[in-house]
Design a protein around this motif. Structure first.
Motif, PDB file in Angstrom:
ATOM      1  N   TYR A   3     -30.609  -6.287 -39.824  1.00  0.00           N
ATOM      2  CA  TYR A   3     -30.462  -7.579 -39.144  1.00  0.00           C
ATOM      3  C   TYR A   3     -31.516  -7.717 -38.041  1.00  0.00           C
ATOM      4  O   TYR A   3     -32.094  -8.786 -37.837  1.00  0.00           O
ATOM      5  N   SER A   4     -31.753  -6.617 -37.320  1.00  0.00           N
ATOM      6  CA  SER A   4     -32.744  -6.637 -36.243  1.00  0.00           C
ATOM      7  C   SER A   4     -34.154  -6.855 -36.783  1.00  0.00           C
ATOM      8  O   SER A   4     -34.912  -7.679 -36.268  1.00  0.00           O
ATOM      9  N   ILE A   5     -34.495  -6.113 -37.828  1.00  0.00           N
ATOM     10  CA  ILE A   5     -35.827  -6.231 -38.431  1.00  0.00           C
ATOM     11  C   ILE A   5     -36.080  -7.652 -38.908  1.00  0.00           C
ATOM     12  O   ILE A   5     -37.190  -8.201 -38.753  1.00  0.00           O
TER      13      ILE A   5
ATOM     14  N   SER B 101     -27.083 -13.948 -36.577  1.00  0.00           N
ATOM     15  CA  SER B 101     -26.350 -14.074 -37.835  1.00  0.00           C
ATOM     16  C   SER B 101     -25.445 -12.873 -38.046  1.00  0.00           C
ATOM     17  O   SER B 101     -24.285 -13.010 -38.471  1.00  0.00           O
ATOM     18  N   GLY B 102     -25.966 -11.683 -37.753  1.00  0.00           N
ATOM     19  CA  GLY B 102     -25.169 -10.477 -37.890  1.00  0.00           C
ATOM     20  C   GLY B 102     -23.925 -10.521 -37.013  1.00  0.00           C
ATOM     21  O   GLY B 102     -22.829 -10.153 -37.448  1.00  0.00           O
ATOM     22  N   MET B 103     -24.096 -10.980 -35.776  1.00  0.00           N
ATOM     23  CA  MET B 103     -22.964 -11.083 -34.871  1.00  0.00           C
ATOM     24  C   MET B 103     -21.916 -12.059 -35.414  1.00  0.00           C
ATOM     25  O   MET B 103     -20.715 -11.764 -35.404  1.00  0.00           O
TER      26      MET B 103
ATOM     27  N   LEU C 190     -22.750  -2.035 -32.854  1.00  0.00           N
ATOM     28  CA  LEU C 190     -24.107  -1.675 -33.281  1.00  0.00           C
ATOM     29  C   LEU C 190     -25.046  -2.889 -33.207  1.00  0.00           C
ATOM     30  O   LEU C 190     -26.218  -2.756 -32.843  1.00  0.00           O
ATOM     31  N   ILE C 191     -24.531  -4.072 -33.547  1.00  0.00           N
ATOM     32  CA  ILE C 191     -25.325  -5.291 -33.439  1.00  0.00           C
ATOM     33  C   ILE C 191     -25.681  -5.565 -31.978  1.00  0.00           C
ATOM     34  O   ILE C 191     -26.832  -5.878 -31.647  1.00  0.00           O
ATOM     35  N   TYR C 192     -24.689  -5.433 -31.080  1.00  0.00           N
ATOM     36  CA  TYR C 192     -24.948  -5.647 -29.656  1.00  0.00           C
ATOM     37  C   TYR C 192     -26.001  -4.663 -29.143  1.00  0.00           C
ATOM     38  O   TYR C 192     -26.860  -5.008 -28.329  1.00  0.00           O
ATOM     39  N   ASP C 193     -25.929  -3.425 -29.631  1.00  0.00           N
ATOM     40  CA  ASP C 193     -26.917  -2.420 -29.223  1.00  0.00           C
ATOM     41  C   ASP C 193     -28.319  -2.823 -29.678  1.00  0.00           C
ATOM     42  O   ASP C 193     -29.293  -2.697 -28.929  1.00  0.00           O
TER      43      ASP C 193
ATOM     44  N   GLU D  92     -24.305  -2.546 -22.337  1.00  0.00           N
ATOM     45  CA  GLU D  92     -23.000  -2.580 -21.677  1.00  0.00           C
ATOM     46  C   GLU D  92     -21.943  -3.207 -22.594  1.00  0.00           C
ATOM     47  O   GLU D  92     -20.824  -2.700 -22.710  1.00  0.00           O
ATOM     48  N   LEU D  93     -22.299  -4.328 -23.258  1.00  0.00           N
ATOM     49  CA  LEU D  93     -21.355  -4.971 -24.173  1.00  0.00           C
ATOM     50  C   LEU D  93     -21.107  -4.090 -25.397  1.00  0.00           C
ATOM     51  O   LEU D  93     -19.993  -4.042 -25.934  1.00  0.00           O
ATOM     52  N   ALA D  94     -22.150  -3.371 -25.830  1.00  0.00           N
ATOM     53  CA  ALA D  94     -21.991  -2.445 -26.959  1.00  0.00           C
ATOM     54  C   ALA D  94     -20.988  -1.347 -26.607  1.00  0.00           C
ATOM     55  O   ALA D  94     -20.115  -0.992 -27.416  1.00  0.00           O
ATOM     56  N   ILE D  95     -21.074  -0.799 -25.385  1.00  0.00           N
ATOM     57  CA  ILE D  95     -20.135   0.241 -24.951  1.00  0.00           C
ATOM     58  C   ILE D  95     -18.718  -0.317 -24.892  1.00  0.00           C
ATOM     59  O   ILE D  95     -17.765   0.319 -25.373  1.00  0.00           O
ATOM     60  N   LYS D  96     -18.570  -1.513 -24.327  1.00  0.00           N
ATOM     61  CA  LYS D  96     -17.250  -2.145 -24.241  1.00  0.00           C
ATOM     62  C   LYS D  96     -16.640  -2.315 -25.638  1.00  0.00           C
ATOM     63  O   LYS D  96     -15.447  -2.041 -25.853  1.00  0.00           O
TER      64      LYS D  96
END
Length: 413
Positions: free
Chosen positions: A147-149, A155-157, A187-190, A196-200
């Motif tokens: 999704y990142s590439i 869209s992934g989110m 993983l998408i947030y990362d 921080e949102l990824a950790i949450k």
């Protein structure tokens, strides 16, 4: 067209499980029809069969799910997507006015949803095919990067949030696991850089796993490992190491060191050690992991190559630049063969090699490899992509012979 004819039979096109006594050719057709198609001569009848098959979301996704199950652990998501995209290019090159369009990344999430509904807690006969939670986690990692590439993290989110909503509704009738979907969303947030949102989100996944009817130390370890990786991104190496060691302790109580989950954990711990400057310890763990990956997956599997690249970076940080360049050059050559010259991992590997050449004082070689990566990135990612922009800045700096301006913040990690 023989493979495709097999997959188009009513029984195979409507069911995930194949009766091998009735369809001994089914597994072969599942794994190799793309290969045979791309090496076949154009024919109107074949073109019609391909378009009809791919245009059916249900048939297409059942085929992909069977393929994922059939080659779990051996077939990386990158390799699968490479085949799918090659077939899409083949169909779109046809003179036929009917074109085939579908979202291959959304398909991957949909088949994971299908397979999750067939996990042990949701199965009745005990004969249903499925993938392990660890293999699913590996697919989620690769999916978030894809999704990142593609520049499609938004869209992934949306896709993961929609899947969570769907599962929440279905859970009213039958308990369903949401931890893995929260893990994927994290993983998408990362990938978005929102650590921080990824950790949450990963902490929410861990809580969901703890309260799940299928709570297990193995599944919790997957999430704890991810938390360790995120803490490493924040520079909290002590907390990161604690997470990885906690996961490793739990897994070692259940499996041998040759288990893929322990191999993965050793690699994540080794990356933490490298960031802490414990380079010899990192090389030892990475080398142990690479040996196991080579036996289990093969020396040319993308995950094995990531470990080799990690080893190259350790030697780079030790100042052993000739060794680092040799290893990274081999990784780059194999990625070109396995993933293709325009895949982002291949191009990123070229950038890594260019940085190592530069540190070794081989500025001409560094400029040449960065230029090749830049041309590939323009073609596959577009001029505005962050990777393309990074390569362009690096080329400009090298042409100015400004080695000393390679500040730590501009290094690619």
């Amino acid at each position: 067209g023989l493979c495709l004819s097999c997959l188009n039979t009513p029984e195979l096109s409507q069911a995930l499980d194949i009766d091998k006594t009735l369809y001994p050719f089914g597994d072969y057709a599942t794994a190799y029809w793309c290969h045979h198609l791309l090496n076949s001569d154009p024919a109107p009848e074949l073109e019609t069969k391909v378009l009809r098959f791919l245009s059916s979301a249900n048939r297409r996704r059942l085929w992909l799910a069977r393929w994922l199950i059939l080659d779990q652990g051996m077939l990386s998501l990158q390799s699968m997507l490479k085949s799918i995209r090659s077939v899409l290019e083949w169909t779109n090159s046809l003179e036929n006015t009917h074109k085939c369009y579908f979202d291959e990344l959304e398909d991957v999430l949909e088949i994971l949803m299908t397979l999750d509904s067939r996990q042990p807690q949701n199965c009745h006969s005990g004969n249903e095919k499925r993938i392990s939670n660890f293999e699913r986690n590996m697919v989620l990692r690769d999916l978030s990067r894809e999704y990142s590439i593609a520049g499609r993290l938004e869209s992934g989110m949306r896709h993961f949030k929609a899947a969570l909503t769907k599962v929440a509704k279905e859970s009213c009738e039958q308990p369903r696991d949401t931890a893995w979907l929260l893990n994927g969303l994290g993983l998408i947030y990362d990938q978005q850089g929102n650590t921080e949102l990824a950790i949450k989100t990963q902490l929410e996944a861990l809580e969901a796993q703890r309260t799940s009817t299928t709570d297990s130390e193995v599944d919790k370890s997957l999430i704890i490992n991810e938390l360790g990786r995120l803490y490493r991104h924040l520079g909290d190496f002590q907390k990161a190491e604690k997470m990885h060691l906690l996961a490793l302790k739990a897994l070692r109580s259940l499996f041998s060191d040759r288990d893929p989950q322990i191999i993965w954990t050793l690699n994540t711990l080794a990356r933490c050690y490298r960031k802490q400057g414990r380079l010899e310890d990192a090389i030892k763990l990475h080398s142990q992991s690479r040996a196991s990956q080579s036996r289990l997956l093969g020396a040319e599997h993308p995950h094995t190559l990531w470990t080799s690249s990690d080893i190259a970076k350790c030697h780079r940080d030790l100042g052993e630049l000739d060794k680092a360049c040799t290893i990274q050059k081999e990784v780059t050559i194999i990625r070109q063969k396995v993933l293709g010259p325009l895949h982002n991992d291949t191009l990123w590997s070229m950038n890594d090699l260019g940085l190592m050449y530069e540190l070794a004082g081989q500025l001409d070689e560094a400029l040449e490899i960065h230029q090749k990566a830049f041309e590939g990135q323009k073609t596959s990612l577009g001029f505005e992509h962050t990777s393309t922009s990074w390569s362009q800045r690096t080329i400009k700096r090298l042409r100015c012979n400004d080695f000393h301006s390679m500040a730590e913040g501009d290094k690619k990690e």
